[in-house]
Design an enzyme around this catalytic site. Structure first.
Site, PDB file in Angstrom:
ATOM      1  N   LYS A  50       0.756  -1.123   0.019  1.00 20.54           N
ATOM      2  CA  LYS A  50      -0.164   0.042   0.044  1.00 20.54           C
ATOM      3  C   LYS A  50       0.977   1.303  -0.077  1.00 20.54           C
ATOM      4  CE  LYS A  50      -3.700   2.491   2.551  1.00 20.54           C
ATOM      5  NZ  LYS A  50      -4.756   2.307   3.420  1.00 20.54           N
TER       6      LYS A  50
ATOM      7  N   ARG B  44     -10.493  10.484   1.404  1.00 25.00           N
ATOM      8  CA  ARG B  44     -10.363  11.604   2.530  1.00 25.00           C
ATOM      9  C   ARG B  44     -11.756  12.054   2.881  1.00 25.00           C
ATOM     10  NH1 ARG B  44      -4.462  11.869   3.052  1.00 25.00           N
ATOM     11  NH2 ARG B  44      -3.950   9.635   2.859  1.00 25.00           N
TER      12      ARG B  44
ATOM     13  N   LYS C 294      -1.838  -1.654  -3.982  1.00 25.92           N
ATOM     14  CA  LYS C 294      -3.058  -0.539  -3.799  1.00 25.92           C
ATOM     15  C   LYS C 294      -2.155   0.957  -3.927  1.00 25.92           C
ATOM     16  CE  LYS C 294      -6.134   1.575  -0.493  1.00 25.92           C
ATOM     17  NZ  LYS C 294      -6.885   1.748   0.776  1.00 25.92           N
TER      18      LYS C 294
HETATM   19  C1  PBG Z   1      -6.848   3.763   5.154  1.00 23.79           C
HETATM   20  C2  PBG Z   1      -7.729   3.507   3.927  1.00 23.79           C
HETATM   21  C3  PBG Z   1      -7.404   4.606   2.727  1.00 23.79           C
HETATM   22  C4  PBG Z   1      -7.899   3.963   1.925  1.00 23.79           C
HETATM   23  C5  PBG Z   1      -8.399   2.873   2.046  1.00 23.79           C
HETATM   24  N1  PBG Z   1      -8.167   2.335   3.369  1.00 23.79           N
HETATM   25  C6  PBG Z   1      -6.943   5.845   2.684  1.00 23.79           C
HETATM   26  C7  PBG Z   1      -5.440   6.030   2.941  1.00 23.79           C
HETATM   27  O1  PBG Z   1      -4.472   5.273   3.513  1.00 23.79           O
HETATM   28  O2  PBG Z   1      -5.085   7.283   3.254  1.00 23.79           O
HETATM   29  C8  PBG Z   1      -8.349   4.634   0.505  1.00 23.79           C
HETATM   30  C9  PBG Z   1      -9.186   4.033  -0.633  1.00 23.79           C
HETATM   31  C10 PBG Z   1      -9.399   4.991  -1.953  1.00 23.79           C
HETATM   32  O3  PBG Z   1      -8.780   6.205  -1.936  1.00 23.79           O
HETATM   33  O4  PBG Z   1     -10.585   4.750  -2.356  1.00 23.79           O
HETATM   34  N2  PBG Z   1      -7.600   2.917   5.938  1.00 23.79           N
END
Ligand code: PBG
Length: 326
Positions: free
Chosen positions: A198, A208, A250
């Site tokens: 990630k 967000r 991701k």
């Molecule tokens: C954090 C999380 C995020 C996303 C999914 N889980 C945001 C981040 O790490 O800032 C992003 C998913 C998306 O942008 O569709 N729990």
């Protein structure tokens, strides 16, 4: 006398029937997982401005949307909860009556036979500082203290009936400690999806807003640096060794090279998350008439599959599933 050209690759492209017969990559409804947001205190769905077509759900609208997704034939849903109250340790995350756990129970009852009901396991929606873990006195994210919170959250989600926990916090050792804690309580069948690679990405922007994130600053001390492919593969290898049933890359489209290499390296299923920014970009361009929406959506998902994803988390899951059924 040989005629030129000797190799005629266009023979394979001459009709739709031939093209279909030699297509290397498939896209099927059951390979798609729908991320969903449920917000405590809502009485009806509330649209998310930066993600046209996506909403924060009330309990009722969540249930209805999950039934629709099941009818469309998607493979699963991934639930995110937005609590009414936040604190430093994210107490609402492991409270049995916390919004995410209540919504999980409701969805398992409603669509649990048809869909794999999945839950995001991370603290960022629940903390008042917006980080994915708890903070040390110096303000840094405390890895090992966070693991205790994750363990408690994992047990709460498993008790709520979640079929699969999505470990998205990027803390070291999270897969191993959660597997051990689940097994010790008899939850040996609860699946673990590790968000292995990630990246600290700009493409999470609209998310967000979707979860009303409190974060100031960034997540660069725990999420991966976008410049690093080898390190992403290493994360996946470590998570597989710790017992992850599935690993994830991701975001998807900006990291297709990582996705391919992870697919070629590990032996568990590999998923990819087509994140909020990827969704918003195509929606915005299509709304301006700059690209063909349906063709672009399908091509984006096919590309993610071609790069190596066995399944894809995408906000378009039910719509695409219906297209594929036509
Ligand atoms: C954090 C999380 C995020 C996303 C999914 N889980 C945001 C981040 O790490 O800032 C992003 C998913 C998306 O942008 O569709 N729990």
């Amino acid at each position: 006398m040989s005629r030129f050209p000797q190799t005629r690759l266009r023979r394979l492209r001459q009709t739709p029937a031939v093209r279909q017969l030699v297509r290397e990559t498939t896209l099927r409804p059951e390979q798609l997982v729908l991320p969903m947001f449920v917000r405590e205190g809502l009485t009806e769905a509330s649209p998310i401005g930066s993600m046209p077509g996506v909403a924060q759900h009330s309990m009722d609208s969540l249930r209805a949307a999950a039934v629709e997704a099941a009818e469309a034939g998607v493979g699963g849903v991934m639930l995110f909860g937005i609590p009414a109250e936040r604190d430093a340790r994210g107490s609402a995350a492991d409270a049995p009556h916390g919004i995410l756990n209540l919504a999980t129970e409701a969805l398992v009852a409603e669509v649990g036979d048809a869909l794999v009901v999945q839950t995001d396991l991370c603290l960022d929606e629940f903390t008042d500082h917006g980080h994915c873990g708890v903070l040390a006195p110096d303000g840094s994210v405390d890895n090992d203290a966070t693991l205790e919170r994750y363990t408690s959250m994992a047990l709460a989600q498993a008790r709520a009936g979640s079929h699969l926990l999505g470990l998205s916090g990027m803390m070291d050792g999270q897969v191993a400690v959660i597997r051990q804690a689940l097994d010790a309580e008899g939850f040996t069948d609860t699946l673990l999806l590790a968000y292995a690679a990630k990246y600290a990405s700009a493409f999470y922007g609209p998310f967000r807003e979707a979860v009303d994130s409190q974060l100031k600053g960034d997540r660069r001390t725990y999420q991966l640096d976008p410049g690093n492919r080898r390190e992403g593969v290493r994360e996946a290898v470590v998570d597989e060794a710790e017992g992850a049933d599935i690993v994830m890359v991701k975001p998807a489209m900006a990291f297709l090279d990582v996705l391919r290499e992870v697919r070629d390296t590990v032996h568990v299923p590999v998923w990819a998350y087509q994140v909020s920014g990827e969704y918003a970009m195509i929606e915005a361009a299509a709304a301006n008439g700059w690209i063909d929406r349906r063709a672009a959506v399908l091509e984006s998902l096919l590309s993610i599959r071609r790069a190596g994803a066995d399944a894809v988390l995408t906000y378009w899951a039910p719509e695409v599933a219906r297209w594929l059924d036509d």
